[in-house]
Design a protein around this motif. Structure first.
Motif, mmCIF file in Angstrom:
data_model
loop_
_atom_site.group_PDB
_atom_site.id
_atom_site.type_symbol
_atom_site.label_atom_id
_atom_site.label_comp_id
_atom_site.label_asym_id
_atom_site.label_seq_id
_atom_site.Cartn_x
_atom_site.Cartn_y
_atom_site.Cartn_z
ATOM 1 N N ILE A 25 52.827 46.213 33.510
ATOM 2 C CA ILE A 25 52.894 46.189 34.973
ATOM 3 C C ILE A 25 53.060 44.789 35.557
ATOM 4 C CG2 ILE A 25 51.518 48.296 35.136
ATOM 5 C CD1 ILE A 25 49.120 46.623 35.923
ATOM 6 N N GLY A 26 53.062 43.763 34.731
ATOM 7 C CA GLY A 26 53.229 42.398 35.221
ATOM 8 C C GLY A 26 51.912 41.771 35.620
ATOM 9 N N PHE A 27 51.806 40.458 35.424
ATOM 10 C CA PHE A 27 50.536 39.770 35.653
ATOM 11 C C PHE A 27 50.062 39.892 37.098
ATOM 12 C CE2 PHE A 27 48.150 35.986 36.915
ATOM 13 C CZ PHE A 27 47.067 36.104 36.062
ATOM 14 N N GLU A 28 50.978 39.814 38.053
ATOM 15 C CA GLU A 28 50.584 39.841 39.458
ATOM 16 C C GLU A 28 49.918 41.158 39.845
ATOM 17 O OE1 GLU A 28 50.548 37.232 41.282
ATOM 18 O OE2 GLU A 28 51.520 36.041 39.722
ATOM 19 N N ASN A 29 50.192 42.231 39.093
ATOM 20 C CA ASN A 29 49.608 43.541 39.395
ATOM 21 C C ASN A 29 48.378 43.853 38.552
ATOM 22 O OD1 ASN A 29 51.687 44.282 41.280
ATOM 23 N ND2 ASN A 29 53.041 44.596 39.535
ATOM 24 N N VAL A 30 48.017 42.936 37.672
ATOM 25 C CA VAL A 30 46.896 43.173 36.753
ATOM 26 C C VAL A 30 45.576 42.810 37.434
ATOM 27 C CG1 VAL A 30 45.777 42.326 34.658
ATOM 28 C CG2 VAL A 30 48.194 42.910 34.629
ATOM 29 N N SER A 31 44.595 43.658 37.248
ATOM 30 C CA SER A 31 43.230 43.354 37.669
ATOM 31 C C SER A 31 42.340 43.367 36.438
ATOM 32 C CB SER A 31 42.728 44.388 38.679
ATOM 33 O OG SER A 31 42.575 45.659 38.069
ATOM 34 N N MET A 32 41.227 42.697 36.533
ATOM 35 C CA MET A 32 40.267 42.697 35.428
ATOM 36 C C MET A 32 39.783 44.125 35.157
ATOM 37 S SD MET A 32 40.102 39.520 34.447
ATOM 38 C CE MET A 32 38.573 38.799 33.816
ATOM 39 N N ARG A 33 39.666 44.916 36.207
ATOM 40 C CA ARG A 33 39.229 46.307 36.046
ATOM 41 C C ARG A 33 40.219 47.093 35.199
ATOM 42 N NH1 ARG A 33 40.895 50.682 38.277
ATOM 43 N NH2 ARG A 33 42.072 49.562 39.892
ATOM 44 N N LYS A 34 41.516 46.921 35.464
ATOM 45 C CA LYS A 34 42.525 47.654 34.714
ATOM 46 C C LYS A 34 42.483 47.276 33.228
ATOM 47 C CE LYS A 34 45.791 48.366 38.498
ATOM 48 N NZ LYS A 34 47.117 48.025 39.067
ATOM 49 N N VAL A 35 42.314 46.003 32.946
ATOM 50 C CA VAL A 35 42.239 45.562 31.548
ATOM 51 C C VAL A 35 40.991 46.121 30.880
ATOM 52 C CG1 VAL A 35 42.044 43.578 30.002
ATOM 53 C CG2 VAL A 35 43.584 43.476 31.975
ATOM 54 N N ALA A 36 39.868 46.076 31.583
ATOM 55 C CA ALA A 36 38.615 46.595 31.029
ATOM 56 C C ALA A 36 38.752 48.076 30.699
ATOM 57 C CB ALA A 36 37.471 46.369 32.018
ATOM 58 N N LYS A 43 33.542 46.189 32.888
ATOM 59 C CA LYS A 43 34.061 45.006 33.563
ATOM 60 C C LYS A 43 33.141 43.812 33.330
ATOM 61 C CE LYS A 43 35.782 43.485 38.071
ATOM 62 N NZ LYS A 43 35.948 43.857 39.495
ATOM 63 N N ALA A 44 31.832 44.080 33.264
ATOM 64 C CA ALA A 44 30.867 42.995 33.022
ATOM 65 C C ALA A 44 31.093 42.364 31.646
ATOM 66 C CB ALA A 44 29.442 43.527 33.129
ATOM 67 N N LEU A 45 31.379 43.205 30.641
ATOM 68 C CA LEU A 45 31.617 42.681 29.298
ATOM 69 C C LEU A 45 32.912 41.887 29.253
ATOM 70 C CD1 LEU A 45 30.728 42.462 26.382
ATOM 71 C CD2 LEU A 45 31.832 44.672 25.922
ATOM 72 N N LEU A 46 33.913 42.362 29.966
ATOM 73 C CA LEU A 46 35.172 41.622 30.038
ATOM 74 C C LEU A 46 34.940 40.240 30.642
ATOM 75 C CD1 LEU A 46 38.253 41.381 29.868
ATOM 76 C CD2 LEU A 46 38.391 42.555 32.061
ATOM 77 N N HIS A 49 33.487 37.599 28.359
ATOM 78 C CA HIS A 49 34.427 36.924 27.448
ATOM 79 C C HIS A 49 35.460 36.087 28.216
ATOM 80 C CE1 HIS A 49 33.240 38.719 23.586
ATOM 81 N NE2 HIS A 49 32.981 39.811 24.273
ATOM 82 N N PHE A 50 35.882 36.572 29.379
ATOM 83 C CA PHE A 50 36.927 35.888 30.155
ATOM 84 C C PHE A 50 36.537 35.951 31.631
ATOM 85 C CE2 PHE A 50 38.837 38.018 26.496
ATOM 86 C CZ PHE A 50 39.382 36.943 25.819
ATOM 87 N N ASP A 51 36.197 34.820 32.208
ATOM 88 C CA ASP A 51 35.669 34.854 33.565
ATOM 89 C C ASP A 51 36.730 34.882 34.658
ATOM 90 O OD1 ASP A 51 36.457 32.293 33.079
ATOM 91 O OD2 ASP A 51 34.633 31.328 33.778
ATOM 92 N N THR A 52 38.006 34.606 34.308
ATOM 93 C CA THR A 52 39.076 34.678 35.308
ATOM 94 C C THR A 52 40.311 35.342 34.714
ATOM 95 O OG1 THR A 52 40.102 32.545 34.750
ATOM 96 C CG2 THR A 52 38.276 32.520 36.343
ATOM 97 N N ARG A 53 41.166 35.864 35.581
ATOM 98 C CA ARG A 53 42.443 36.437 35.135
ATOM 99 C C ARG A 53 43.301 35.385 34.461
ATOM 100 N NH1 ARG A 53 46.453 39.336 38.716
ATOM 101 N NH2 ARG A 53 46.363 37.352 39.825
ATOM 102 N N GLU A 54 43.274 34.182 35.000
ATOM 103 C CA GLU A 54 44.121 33.115 34.466
ATOM 104 C C GLU A 54 43.742 32.771 33.020
ATOM 105 O OE1 GLU A 54 42.800 33.220 37.460
ATOM 106 O OE2 GLU A 54 44.694 33.523 38.540
ATOM 107 N N LYS A 55 42.437 32.694 32.756
ATOM 108 C CA LYS A 55 41.999 32.412 31.386
ATOM 109 C C LYS A 55 42.358 33.568 30.454
ATOM 110 C CE LYS A 55 38.208 29.242 32.491
ATOM 111 N NZ LYS A 55 36.738 29.000 32.438
ATOM 112 N N LEU A 56 42.216 34.789 30.953
ATOM 113 C CA LEU A 56 42.576 35.956 30.153
ATOM 114 C C LEU A 56 44.067 35.946 29.831
ATOM 115 C CD1 LEU A 56 41.945 38.669 28.850
ATOM 116 C CD2 LEU A 56 42.175 39.743 31.104
#
Length: 207
Positions: A25-36, A43-46, A49-56
């Motif tokens: 879906i592209g980075f701009e549409n990604v949320s931490m929730r979707k990845v989790a 989401k807390a566990l995500l 390990h990675f505190d920001t989208r940019e680091k992820l």
């Protein structure tokens, strides 16, 4: 499984999920929730390990890059350098579903690198690693006498440029470029410099 092993397994699962979601879906549409959700973690566990989208994103790119071309790692000295180089070229073009996903990630990185300094530095660093990967195979061939002495750095830059240009055409499903012609074009371009035949080598598992 130890606590450290579980943490590593979770981290790997998150990175794999991030690669898949970003490519889809592209980075701009990604949320931490979707990845989790895709990784099957909270989401807390995500965030642990990675505190920001940019680091992820940066870690996902590095993770994806590390998986590319693993069949060229630790190859026996008896394997011709031309075969090693051919394997590298296969890994640098979108030749299967997994590599097409990698290419989608690269395309996301190119876009972000125009606006984000950290992404730009990451892209340059990954290109440096790709360049070293290609030139390492060329130097191997020169040492063994299989390749002619040449400007190795310039040849590596040429290979990367050809792979980028033709790879984009493949990703666009351009009818004027297919995988066979892309490989052939690259090989015919570099063969005279290396002093080898213009036919792209067959590698293990190919007819």
């Amino acid at each position: 499984m130890t606590k450290a092993e579980r943490a590593l397994e979770t981290r790997e699962r998150i990175l794999t999920a991030a690669c898949e979601v970003i490519a889809d879906i592209g980075f701009e549409n990604v949320s931490m929730r979707k990845v989790a959700e895709h990784a099957g973690v909270s989401k807390a566990l995500l965030h642990y390990h990675f505190d920001t989208r940019e680091k992820l994103f940066a870690e996902a790119m590095t993770h994806s890059f590390a998986q590319t071309g693993t069949d060229t790692v630790g190859v026996a000295d008896s394997v011709p350098a031309s075969v090693v180089l051919a394997r590298i070229l296969r890994s640098m073009l979108p030749s299967d579903a997994e590599l097409r996903q990698d290419w989608k990630l690269w395309q996301e990185l190119w876009v972000r690198a125009q606006r984000d300094t950290a992404a730009r530095h990451l892209a340059v660093d990954l290109y440096d690693q790709l360049h070293a990967w290609v030139t390492g195979a060329v130097e191997r061939g020169i040492r063994s006498g299989e390749f002619t002495e040449c400007d190795v750095a310039a040849l590596g830059t040429l290979v990367l440029a050809l792979c980028d240009g033709l790879g984009i055409r493949l990703m666009l499903d351009d009818p004027r470029v297919d995988l066979t012609s892309a490989r052939s074009t690259i090989w015919r371009t570099i063969a005279p410099t290396l002093g080898i035949g213009p036919q792209f080598p067959q590698t293990e598992g190919e007819a």
